[in-house]
Structures are given as C-alpha cells and as structure tokens.
Scaffold this motif. Sequence first.
Motif, short mmCIF file in Angstrom:
data_model
loop_
_atom_site.label_atom_id
_atom_site.label_comp_id
_atom_site.label_asym_id
_atom_site.label_seq_id
_atom_site.Cartn_x
_atom_site.Cartn_y
_atom_site.Cartn_z
N GLY A 349 36.64 36.03 39.50
CA GLY A 349 36.98 34.91 37.98
C GLY A 349 38.56 36.37 37.34
N ALA A 350 38.98 35.58 37.26
CA ALA A 350 40.99 35.76 36.88
C ALA A 350 40.86 36.40 36.49
CB ALA A 350 41.86 34.69 36.40
N ASP A 351 40.30 37.24 35.40
CA ASP A 351 40.08 38.16 35.48
C ASP A 351 40.17 39.80 35.60
OD1 ASP A 351 37.65 37.95 35.14
OD2 ASP A 351 36.28 39.07 33.62
N ALA A 352 40.06 39.92 37.04
CA ALA A 352 39.41 40.65 37.71
C ALA A 352 40.66 41.49 37.83
CB ALA A 352 38.75 40.48 38.94
N ASN A 353 40.78 42.70 39.07
CA ASN A 353 41.94 43.44 39.49
C ASN A 353 42.46 42.25 40.72
OD1 ASN A 353 43.55 44.84 40.96
ND2 ASN A 353 42.90 47.03 39.50
N PRO A 354 43.11 42.37 41.50
CA PRO A 354 43.09 41.45 42.01
C PRO A 354 43.28 42.65 44.09
CG PRO A 354 44.88 40.80 41.16
CD PRO A 354 44.02 41.98 39.82
N TYR A 355 43.33 44.31 43.73
CA TYR A 355 43.30 44.89 44.23
C TYR A 355 42.15 45.38 44.43
CZ TYR A 355 48.27 46.17 43.42
OH TYR A 355 49.69 46.51 43.46
N LEU A 356 40.91 44.90 43.77
CA LEU A 356 39.52 45.97 44.18
C LEU A 356 38.86 44.60 44.21
CD1 LEU A 356 38.36 47.97 40.10
CD2 LEU A 356 39.63 48.31 43.33
N VAL A 357 39.41 43.46 43.61
CA VAL A 357 38.62 41.94 44.57
C VAL A 357 38.81 42.22 46.34
CG1 VAL A 357 38.62 38.90 44.36
CG2 VAL A 357 38.87 40.48 42.45
#
Length: 449
Positions: A349-357
């Motif tokens: 989801g767009a709520d996720a931290n991009p680094y962790l995704v």
Amino acid sequence: MATNKKHDKNRDLDLFITDLNGNLRGKRMPASGLEKVRKEGLKLPRSVVGFDFWGADVLDNGLVFETGDSDGVCLPVSATPIPVPWSEAPRDQMLAMMFNPDGTPFEADPRQVLKRMVDRFADKGLTPVMATELEFYLMDAESESIQRPIPPALAEGKGRRLAYTEGYSVEEMDGFEAFFTDIRTACQAQGIGADTIIAEMGPGQFEVNLDHVDDPLNAGDQAILFKRLVRGVARRHGYAATFMAKPYVEESGNGFHVHFSLLDCDGNNVFDDGTEQGSDLLRHAIAGLMQSMPESMLMFAPHLNSYRRFMPGAHAPTHASWGYENRTVALRVPESPHQARRIEHRVAGADANPYLVLAAVLAGALHGMENELEPDAPVEGDAYAEENPRYPLPCEWQDAIERFDHSERLRGYLSDEFVRVYAQAKRQEHRCLNERISDIEYEAYLGLL
C-alpha cells in the motif's frame, strides 16, 4: 512555483531521516550549519527510528532505557541540498541516514535496511533496477481539520465536486492542471524522475509513476521525497493529499507497485534469456518472493487501515500468486521488450515505508535465487478466484505482526535488530488502537444495551 537552484546559506535547511513508519524525523537549522553537519553529522537518539506512528517511545524495543537513550549520528546521503519549492519561506532539505557512534550502520534505520540488501546483491555482481508507482487521493482542504476525507472540487474550488470514479480520465486531470504543473516543477527541482500521471479508480485518486533507476537507494529516496512533495504542493493549492491505504471504504485503495529487474556486471538483464518466459533467475526470484510474502506482509501493509485494501473484490492480492501480463496476481511479469524483462510487485500500500518495501522485495528475490526455488505454474485468468492458494497472505494486522517477528528468514536478510525494533513498534501501535472505543461501537450499543 519558483525554485532557487543556487545554494543560499541564509535559507533554512531541513535535515531528516525516516523512522520505520516512513515519518520524517530531524531538525530545521540555518543552512550555514551544513558544513559542520557534513563533517560531524546530526545527533538524534537512536530510539527516534523506532518511534510508534504518533512519535512516542517504544519501551520494549531495547533502544530507550537499556542504552540510556543514546544518540546515533545522522549523515546526509547527498552532496547538496535540494529546494522545497512549496515552502512559504526559502528553504532546502536533505535526507540523512543514521549510524552508530562508532561509525557502523545502525541496522534499524530503514535506509540502512535497504542498503544492506543492495550490498548483498553487489557482492554477487548484480545491480537491482527499480521503479515505483504511488497512488494518492487529492481531497478538499477541510479533510485535514475534520479528519475525514472529502473529495476535491475541480478547478481549485471553482468546479463540480468529484463524487464518482473516473478512471484514466484526462478531463479529470485537466481540472487540476495547476496542481500537476507544480508537481512536475517540484519534481524537476528535486531531481525526482516523474513519468506518467494517471487518474485512478477513486474520486480524486491519482497515480504517478517514477522512473526506473539502477540504484534502489535512490528509488527509495525519490519515493520518500515525492510523498512529502505531494502533500506540500497540495496545501499550497488549497487541497489536502493522503497516501492512506484505504481512506474511503467504498472506493479503491492506494497501492504502491514496484517494478524490479537485475543487471549483471556487463549491464545485461539477467531476467531475460531471449524467450517469452524469461530466465531461470526470473522464476527463482518469483518463487522466493512468493514464499517470503506472508512473513513480509507487515512491511507491505504496516497499519491497521492497511488491511482494508485486502478484501474480496478490492483489486488487491489476498495470496501470493504470479502470472504473465495479469493484473489480478501479486507478481506480474509485464509484456515488454526482452531487455526490459521485469517483475511488478503489486502488494504494498502507498502507506508503507518505501525503503522497507524495496528491501522486502530484494530479500524475497535473493532468497529464491540463492536457493534456486521454482514457483508454481503461472496463473491464467482471475487469480482472486483461485481456491486453496499455497501462500495466503495475513488478512489481519496482528497476524502479520506475529509472522514478521517469528521469521528467521527476514532476520537473516534484514537483521535481528531491525526485526525486533519494527515488531515492537507495531505491537505498541496495535495495543494503542485496540484500547480505543470506536464511534460505531457507541452508535450501535450505547443506547441499546
């Protein structure tokens, strides 16, 4: 929106890291102090990285009392500041990354988590190429004050209010022309490679695709900066913007898709073998991503609201699946020229931290490649209708927390410290929200029981 390309020492400077939730934590200082920060870094307590969503200490993560709440050292990750074009006063910003006082990486820092994975691919002579697609809702400015989403009006308050889906509508984007012009201007000023802009399936929902880059850290940086940029530009135009996973119960959720390929030392795409099916390494990576997806779900869906996206008919995957040119699967291999053979990861989801995704995607792929795993047959047709899937995804937040915390595989790839700190932050958030009595409980029960 005017920009100032020349660095001015009289401007303010925002220097920040992201915590595990992707929230920005740092300090605003005179830009004249930048040289000192470059040499000495900016000190912040390491516990800041492990804050819960609201910025409270998580006492169970081992970073507070046990360490005396000791400092880490935050160092800028770029050579020069970039402007903040939507700011009322002249201001610049810089991303940073946290280290321990002895100079070693602080392994709970989300950018360090991603760097750890990038380094593991580099050790194998491989360079990940990644691109992100982020969806968001544009809303009426009042949404922030009443804390409920209100669709925006076209032409900045001078036109009709959006009330229904207009997927891929060009006219809908025309109604926000000034807003999107400033989005592109700000992206150019900040070095963010924004590609296409699409009107998505909800009222006021849009998707912006960022360019493929051969540095996942850069891809993560751009996604972090882009999310801040959208919210800032929206406020300048009298709107609000949200990357919340599911702001409207009845409308499409905000997704975060990742495109991923791999280059060898000669610049060849190792997912391509000249066939339509792709290489053995492509299939190994897909198998690893499928196997690790259930335990990685907390990084793709980190909040209570995140799990509202994963409902029947909601166009979000509820189990790990893959297929060629199929948008109902979790892992899509898009139709493309052979040299562009890649995987599209469609879960986060767009709520996720991009680094962790991005780190979770790389960890899953590496797991499959190192163990030469083979996936099940690709899905043809409707993956949502598949019965008895091999890898069902957690559909509740607490289940995702437990699977993540007990994953030895993720600890091996992403570090014990990261898994411990992240899991404890999520447990605290779960407790806080579980202790709240919802409005609907009062409406349903208070006067009748």
